[in-house]
Design a protein around this motif. Structure first.
Motif, PDB file in Angstrom:
ATOM      1  N   GLY A 103     -56.071 -32.728  -8.415  1.00 47.34           N
ATOM      2  CA  GLY A 103     -55.698 -34.093  -8.771  1.00 47.34           C
ATOM      3  C   GLY A 103     -56.847 -35.063  -8.568  1.00 47.34           C
ATOM      4  O   GLY A 103     -57.101 -35.934  -9.416  1.00 47.34           O
ATOM      5  N   ALA A 104     -57.552 -34.928  -7.453  1.00 43.20           N
ATOM      6  CA  ALA A 104     -58.690 -35.806  -7.165  1.00 43.20           C
ATOM      7  C   ALA A 104     -59.813 -35.601  -8.171  1.00 43.20           C
ATOM      8  O   ALA A 104     -60.472 -36.558  -8.601  1.00 43.20           O
ATOM      9  CB  ALA A 104     -59.200 -35.535  -5.744  1.00 43.20           C
ATOM     10  N   THR A 105     -60.039 -34.345  -8.557  1.00 38.64           N
ATOM     11  CA  THR A 105     -61.085 -34.038  -9.535  1.00 38.64           C
ATOM     12  C   THR A 105     -60.772 -34.654 -10.891  1.00 38.64           C
ATOM     13  O   THR A 105     -61.635 -35.258 -11.539  1.00 38.64           O
ATOM     14  CB  THR A 105     -61.247 -32.517  -9.690  1.00 38.64           C
ATOM     15  N   VAL A 106     -59.539 -34.504 -11.322  1.00 38.70           N
ATOM     16  CA  VAL A 106     -59.118 -35.078 -12.606  1.00 38.70           C
ATOM     17  C   VAL A 106     -59.212 -36.601 -12.571  1.00 38.70           C
ATOM     18  O   VAL A 106     -59.671 -37.241 -13.529  1.00 38.70           O
ATOM     19  CB  VAL A 106     -57.680 -34.637 -12.953  1.00 38.70           C
ATOM     20  N   ALA A 107     -58.796 -37.198 -11.449  1.00 38.81           N
ATOM     21  CA  ALA A 107     -58.852 -38.655 -11.311  1.00 38.81           C
ATOM     22  C   ALA A 107     -60.296 -39.153 -11.359  1.00 38.81           C
ATOM     23  O   ALA A 107     -60.603 -40.158 -12.027  1.00 38.81           O
ATOM     24  CB  ALA A 107     -58.189 -39.077 -10.007  1.00 38.81           C
ATOM     25  N   ALA A 108     -61.195 -38.457 -10.663  1.00 40.88           N
ATOM     26  CA  ALA A 108     -62.604 -38.857 -10.660  1.00 40.88           C
ATOM     27  C   ALA A 108     -63.207 -38.735 -12.051  1.00 40.88           C
ATOM     28  O   ALA A 108     -63.957 -39.622 -12.499  1.00 40.88           O
ATOM     29  CB  ALA A 108     -63.387 -37.988  -9.668  1.00 40.88           C
ATOM     30  N   ALA A 109     -62.870 -37.640 -12.742  1.00 33.42           N
ATOM     31  CA  ALA A 109     -63.372 -37.456 -14.103  1.00 33.42           C
ATOM     32  C   ALA A 109     -62.850 -38.555 -15.022  1.00 33.42           C
ATOM     33  O   ALA A 109     -63.586 -39.071 -15.880  1.00 33.42           O
ATOM     34  CB  ALA A 109     -62.961 -36.082 -14.632  1.00 33.42           C
ATOM     35  N   GLY A 110     -61.588 -38.930 -14.846  1.00 36.52           N
ATOM     36  CA  GLY A 110     -61.005 -40.000 -15.651  1.00 36.52           C
ATOM     37  C   GLY A 110     -61.692 -41.330 -15.416  1.00 36.52           C
ATOM     38  O   GLY A 110     -61.979 -42.078 -16.362  1.00 36.52           O
ATOM     39  N   MET A 152     -64.764 -41.772 -14.338  1.00 33.68           N
ATOM     40  CA  MET A 152     -66.110 -41.715 -14.896  1.00 33.68           C
ATOM     41  C   MET A 152     -66.086 -41.905 -16.408  1.00 33.68           C
ATOM     42  O   MET A 152     -66.976 -42.553 -16.979  1.00 33.68           O
ATOM     43  CB  MET A 152     -66.774 -40.382 -14.531  1.00 33.68           C
ATOM     44  N   LEU A 153     -65.077 -41.357 -17.067  1.00 32.72           N
ATOM     45  CA  LEU A 153     -64.947 -41.524 -18.513  1.00 32.72           C
ATOM     46  C   LEU A 153     -64.669 -42.988 -18.870  1.00 32.72           C
ATOM     47  O   LEU A 153     -65.292 -43.536 -19.796  1.00 32.72           O
ATOM     48  CB  LEU A 153     -63.826 -40.633 -19.041  1.00 32.72           C
ATOM     49  N   ILE A 154     -63.755 -43.619 -18.135  1.00 33.94           N
ATOM     50  CA  ILE A 154     -63.450 -45.034 -18.370  1.00 33.94           C
ATOM     51  C   ILE A 154     -64.682 -45.895 -18.126  1.00 33.94           C
ATOM     52  O   ILE A 154     -64.991 -46.818 -18.896  1.00 33.94           O
ATOM     53  CB  ILE A 154     -62.292 -45.490 -17.455  1.00 33.94           C
ATOM     54  N   ASN A 155     -65.422 -45.587 -17.044  1.00 29.03           N
ATOM     55  CA  ASN A 155     -66.631 -46.342 -16.722  1.00 29.03           C
ATOM     56  C   ASN A 155     -67.677 -46.181 -17.827  1.00 29.03           C
ATOM     57  O   ASN A 155     -68.396 -47.133 -18.166  1.00 29.03           O
ATOM     58  CB  ASN A 155     -67.193 -45.875 -15.388  1.00 29.03           C
ATOM     59  N   LEU A 156     -67.768 -44.964 -18.392  1.00 28.06           N
ATOM     60  CA  LEU A 156     -68.719 -44.711 -19.471  1.00 28.06           C
ATOM     61  C   LEU A 156     -68.390 -45.568 -20.689  1.00 28.06           C
ATOM     62  O   LEU A 156     -69.284 -46.159 -21.311  1.00 28.06           O
ATOM     63  CB  LEU A 156     -68.700 -43.232 -19.850  1.00 28.06           C
ATOM     64  N   VAL A 157     -67.119 -45.640 -21.026  1.00 29.76           N
ATOM     65  CA  VAL A 157     -66.695 -46.455 -22.170  1.00 29.76           C
ATOM     66  C   VAL A 157     -66.996 -47.928 -21.906  1.00 29.76           C
ATOM     67  O   VAL A 157     -67.515 -48.647 -22.775  1.00 29.76           O
ATOM     68  CB  VAL A 157     -65.182 -46.258 -22.449  1.00 29.76           C
TER      69      VAL A 157
END
Length: 266
Positions: free
Chosen positions: A173-180, A182-187
């Motif tokens: 869950g933490a890994t998925v949240a962190a990836a999410g 990072m993706l939002i921050n990239l956008v």
């Protein structure tokens, strides 16, 4: 087999766990096979994988990435090589090979070592750039990554932290949240807003959290490799275990490199 946040271990053949491997039952030694004939003795690649297999293959995989990375990093740092070609080539080739290995479930040494070389090219180019900005950051990042890996291996081997289903769910869950995030921050960075990667306090805190998540992912990787060994999967799958560990090492190294850069900014 428990689930894991590492995509390399998500789709392993499950038939081998608890009897045989890859969906086939092993023939008891000394008993006739089909038609009354005895089965041929197992080849080297068919024998069950051991801890030594995983250690050896992982050392070869990481060692190749380290050698390629050092050569590339020195060339970029000295100005003899532009960082963009090796960075782009390494990123694309590494991504393609990782997808092939994961989705085709191919514990092929040539593919795994090629992936390792590509990641070495990619990481070396990035490290060369950061080394030009912060003196000594490369060796600090390598030592930091190695220390985290060793500490988490000791934690796993001593049983200080048990890999339970509940812990596994929390790490995933933490890994998925962190990836999410990072993706939002990239956008958002495309619009000039980059709160998680601008080098500020929030960026430092986020990097520390991500490093912690990556470190705990090692526990899942170690546990998955341990389960593969206990299940008697063929020795060739040690290459797959090495590939899985390598993906987490790459992620951890990049985040440590980024954190060190933040901490050394004026």
């Amino acid at each position: 087999m428990r689930s894991t946040s590492n995509p390399a271990f998500r789709n392993l053949p499950r038939g081998g766990f608890g009897g045989g491997y890859a969906g086939f039952q092993t023939q008891p030694q000394g008993e006739p096979g089909y038609g009354g004939y005895h089965q041929a003795p197992p080849t080297t690649s068919d024998r069950p994988m051991t801890v030594d297999d995983v250690v050896t293959k992982t050392a070869l995989t990481v060692g190749l990435a380290l050698v390629v990375g050092i050569i590339t990093g020195v060339a970029v740092y000295s100005g003899a090589l532009s960082p963009f070609p090796p960075m782009i080539i390494g990123l694309i080739v590494g991504l393609v090979l990782s997808l092939v290995i994961i989705f085709k479930q191919m514990p092929n040494p040539a593919l795994v070592l090629s992936y390792s070389a590509a990641e070495g090219l990619f990481l070396g180019a990035i490290t060369g750039v950061f080394s030009g900005l912060v003196e000594g950051i490369a060796i600090q990042a390598v030592i930091g990554t190695a220390l985290v890996f060793i500490v988490m291996l000791v934690v796993y081997k001593t049983g200080a932290v048990k890999v339970t289903p509940k812990l596994t769910k929390w790490i995933i869950g933490a890994t998925v949240a962190a990836a999410g995030l990072m993706l939002i921050n990239l956008v958002m960075s495309f619009f000039g807003y980059n709160p998680l990667r601008d080098g500020g306090t929030m960026s430092i805190v986020f990097s520390i959290v991500v490093i912690g998540i990556a470190a705990f992912n090692f526990l899942l990787d170690f546990d998955m490799a341990d389960q593969m060994i206990r299940a008697g999967m063929p020795s060739k799958w040690a290459w797959y275990a090495a590939f899985g560990l390598m993906t987490t090492l790459v992620w951890l190294y990049l985040e440590i490199l980024r954190l060190l850069y933040y901490l050394n900014q004026d």
